[in-house]
Design a protein around this motif. Structure first.
Motif, PDB file in Angstrom:
ATOM      1  N   GLY A 245       0.817  -1.213   0.000  1.00 33.66           N
ATOM      2  CA  GLY A 245       0.000   0.000   0.000  1.00 33.66           C
ATOM      3  C   GLY A 245       0.849   1.260   0.000  1.00 33.66           C
ATOM      4  N   VAL A 246       1.947   1.250   0.763  1.00 37.12           N
ATOM      5  CA  VAL A 246       2.857   2.397   0.761  1.00 37.12           C
ATOM      6  C   VAL A 246       3.442   2.580  -0.640  1.00 37.12           C
ATOM      7  CG1 VAL A 246       5.063   3.250   1.653  1.00 37.12           C
ATOM      8  CG2 VAL A 246       3.392   2.262   3.219  1.00 37.12           C
ATOM      9  N   GLY A 247       3.823   1.492  -1.270  1.00 39.27           N
ATOM     10  CA  GLY A 247       4.337   1.572  -2.644  1.00 39.27           C
ATOM     11  C   GLY A 247       3.286   2.094  -3.612  1.00 39.27           C
ATOM     12  N   LEU A 248       2.042   1.670  -3.418  1.00 43.75           N
ATOM     13  CA  LEU A 248       0.948   2.151  -4.275  1.00 43.75           C
ATOM     14  C   LEU A 248       0.725   3.645  -4.082  1.00 43.75           C
ATOM     15  CD1 LEU A 248      -1.222   1.219  -6.304  1.00 43.75           C
ATOM     16  CD2 LEU A 248      -2.738   0.888  -4.352  1.00 43.75           C
ATOM     17  N   ILE A 249       0.809   4.121  -2.862  1.00 46.39           N
ATOM     18  CA  ILE A 249       0.673   5.562  -2.598  1.00 46.39           C
ATOM     19  C   ILE A 249       1.797   6.336  -3.273  1.00 46.39           C
ATOM     20  CG2 ILE A 249       0.829   7.309  -0.775  1.00 46.39           C
ATOM     21  CD1 ILE A 249      -0.723   5.306   1.013  1.00 46.39           C
ATOM     22  N   ILE A 250       3.016   5.843  -3.170  1.00 47.00           N
ATOM     23  CA  ILE A 250       4.146   6.517  -3.813  1.00 47.00           C
ATOM     24  C   ILE A 250       3.970   6.516  -5.324  1.00 47.00           C
ATOM     25  CG2 ILE A 250       6.636   6.350  -4.260  1.00 47.00           C
ATOM     26  CD1 ILE A 250       6.891   5.345  -1.330  1.00 47.00           C
ATOM     27  N   TYR A 251       3.507   5.401  -5.891  1.00 47.19           N
ATOM     28  CA  TYR A 251       3.258   5.346  -7.333  1.00 47.19           C
ATOM     29  C   TYR A 251       2.159   6.329  -7.732  1.00 47.19           C
ATOM     30  CZ  TYR A 251       2.305   3.524 -11.981  1.00 47.19           C
ATOM     31  OH  TYR A 251       2.124   3.415 -13.342  1.00 47.19           O
ATOM     32  N   GLY A 252       1.111   6.420  -6.917  1.00 52.58           N
ATOM     33  CA  GLY A 252       0.037   7.377  -7.178  1.00 52.58           C
ATOM     34  C   GLY A 252       0.533   8.805  -7.156  1.00 52.58           C
TER      35      GLY A 252
END
Length: 102
Positions: free
Chosen positions: A65-72
């Protein structure tokens, strides 16, 4: 309506951004589906007195989820992570390097 030249730089840039946005939505859907599946599995394995929120099953999804937030942030706020005009500067740098090596 304006004719669209597929070789136009603006068109290529817009096409690239649309692909990044689409990928973000796909990754978000997969993330959500996997986490719902994990919750479902946790619910099925519950013993009396246990809770559905077991930390060992949420460590990986948390970091995912942290990676998804950074990608977003990279998709929707591109200048936030790498500064203003980073891509143009990097392209010029690589082109200058290529020109000097020949």
């Amino acid at each position: 309506m304006e004719n669209i030249d597929e070789n136009d730089f603006r068109y290529k840039e817009a096409e690239r951004r649309v692909k990044k946005i689409k990928n973000f939505y796909v990754f978000s859907f997969v993330y959500l589906a996997v986490n719902i599946f994990i919750l479902f599995l946790n619910y099925q394995d519950l013993k009396p007195g246990e809770t559905i929120w077991r930390w060992q099953y949420f460590a990986l999804p948390f970091f995912w989820g942290v990676g998804l937030i950074i990608y977003g942030m990279n998709v929707f706020l591109p200048k936030f992570l790498l500064g203003n005009d980073w891509e143009e500067k990097k392209i010029k740098e690589l082109m200058d390097k290529e020109k000097n090596s020949n």
